[in-house]
Design an enzyme around this catalytic site. Sequence first.
Site, PDB file in Angstrom:
ATOM      1  N   ARG A  92       0.809  -1.203   0.000  1.00 19.85           N
ATOM      2  CA  ARG A  92       0.000   0.000   0.000  1.00 19.85           C
ATOM      3  C   ARG A  92       0.854   1.271   0.000  1.00 19.85           C
ATOM      4  NH1 ARG A  92      -4.913   2.178  -1.171  1.00 19.85           N
ATOM      5  NH2 ARG A  92      -5.451   3.867   0.239  1.00 19.85           N
ATOM      6  N   CYS A 116      -2.373  -5.779   1.981  1.00 14.34           N
ATOM      7  CA  CYS A 116      -3.290  -6.795   2.518  1.00 14.34           C
ATOM      8  C   CYS A 116      -4.725  -6.534   2.083  1.00 14.34           C
ATOM      9  CB  CYS A 116      -3.206  -6.811   4.050  1.00 14.34           C
ATOM     10  SG  CYS A 116      -1.620  -7.364   4.687  1.00 14.34           S
ATOM     11  N   ASP A 307      -5.049  -1.656  13.257  1.00 13.09           N
ATOM     12  CA  ASP A 307      -4.059  -2.729  13.163  1.00 13.09           C
ATOM     13  C   ASP A 307      -4.035  -3.599  14.416  1.00 13.09           C
ATOM     14  OD1 ASP A 307      -3.242  -2.126  10.632  1.00 13.09           O
ATOM     15  OD2 ASP A 307      -1.367  -1.162  11.202  1.00 13.09           O
TER      16      ASP A 307
END
Length: 443
Positions: A92, A116, A307
């Site tokens: 990313r 991801c 996260d």
Amino acid sequence: MAGDWIITGGRPLQGRVEVPAAKNSVLPLLAAALLCSGPVRLQNVPRLTDVEDCLALLRGVGCTAGWQGAALVVQGQPMRTDLAPEAAGRMRASILFCAPLLARLGRVNTVLPGGCRIGARPIDLHLQGLAQMGVRQLPAAPGQLTLYAPAGLRGAEICLSFPSVGATETLLLAAATAQGQTVLHGAAKEPEIADLAAFLNACGGCVEGAGTDTIRVQGKRCLAGCTFAPVADRIIASTLACAVAAAGGRVELAGCAPGLYAPLLEILEQMGCTVERARDAAAISRFGALRGAGNVHTAPYPGLATDAAPLLAAVMLCAQGESSLQDRVFEHRFACADGFAALGANVRVAERTLYVQPAGVLHGAKLTAPDLRGGAALVIAALAARGSSRLGGVEFVRRGYADLDRLLAGLGAQIWQEIPARRGLAKKTPMKKQFCLAIGAKK
């Protein structure tokens, strides 16, 4: 290719860890190095696959970039506008390299960023802000992105509709050497944003207000290099705190201010852990039963980090009461739920929320990491399970953790990597009983 990890649970963790520099700070800092006329030296950087991909992007545009011990050194004027497609497509953070190339060369060609698969991660806020600063998007093939700044970058007043960390970083990078002043409203407040601003200022930039929702940047004609120690990785600290909460024991996390991940520590305390806080360290211990966490949700900083959601979910599996955890940032954050179920957990996912019911003792299982943080969450859950588990897909975990298996082994976990050998045999990589990770962080 990395072999599977074999994890035998039921062993409490004990010891001390020096938390390394934050991946989520190092990657934008490497992009920012493209703006600098002098050498940039980043200290105490962990050797991650995402970091290596950033180095490939830098080398691909003509810079020199490499390791000197635990430091990264970047130097050189970018000469090419094409970002290496394989590296850009894997992560990313590759989108962050666009603004510096636009500032230095006026153009950039890249593939759409990878990373991801945890939900929609559009780059529209990046592009909208850049357009206000004079950037045009040119026609390109599907999956490609070509940006052009025909008159250079100019300051603008920009309002973000959501406090996107990535968009805030992109626009900070664009504004640092743009002509005039940029005012960014609705900015993200994460510590990594303040770290990027501190780096730019150390290189001669003029950034004010980082860490608040309004950031002002006075563009400078050029930036020099500097030596810089990135902020400590609050997500690694969160990972280890959750590992102790799930497996039991006591671990001191040094070099990372507990305020950086305060919401997670507070929830662990509510569940039955003990947290001892100092200015730049915290010690987490758990020796009794865990209580359910009730209803928890993530939020932009200073809320619970997205996260950290799978990591905390792994702890909830070990509690005697009910828990639910909603991720308000990404809609597919809990791809690790199938792995939790394989371990014997009673979980279900509805839209963005993971629901956890008490299910007794977890048991070993064959697991596959679905993404970076989901893979780390499965490691945590396996540490609490009875018997052995096999985790595949560890390449996802290595994107954000340097030798997590060795680190945990040094704290007393029974974990080792099975490396495929010739003739279909397998080789066990031995772990020393005491292994000390000593890669420093910003004090």
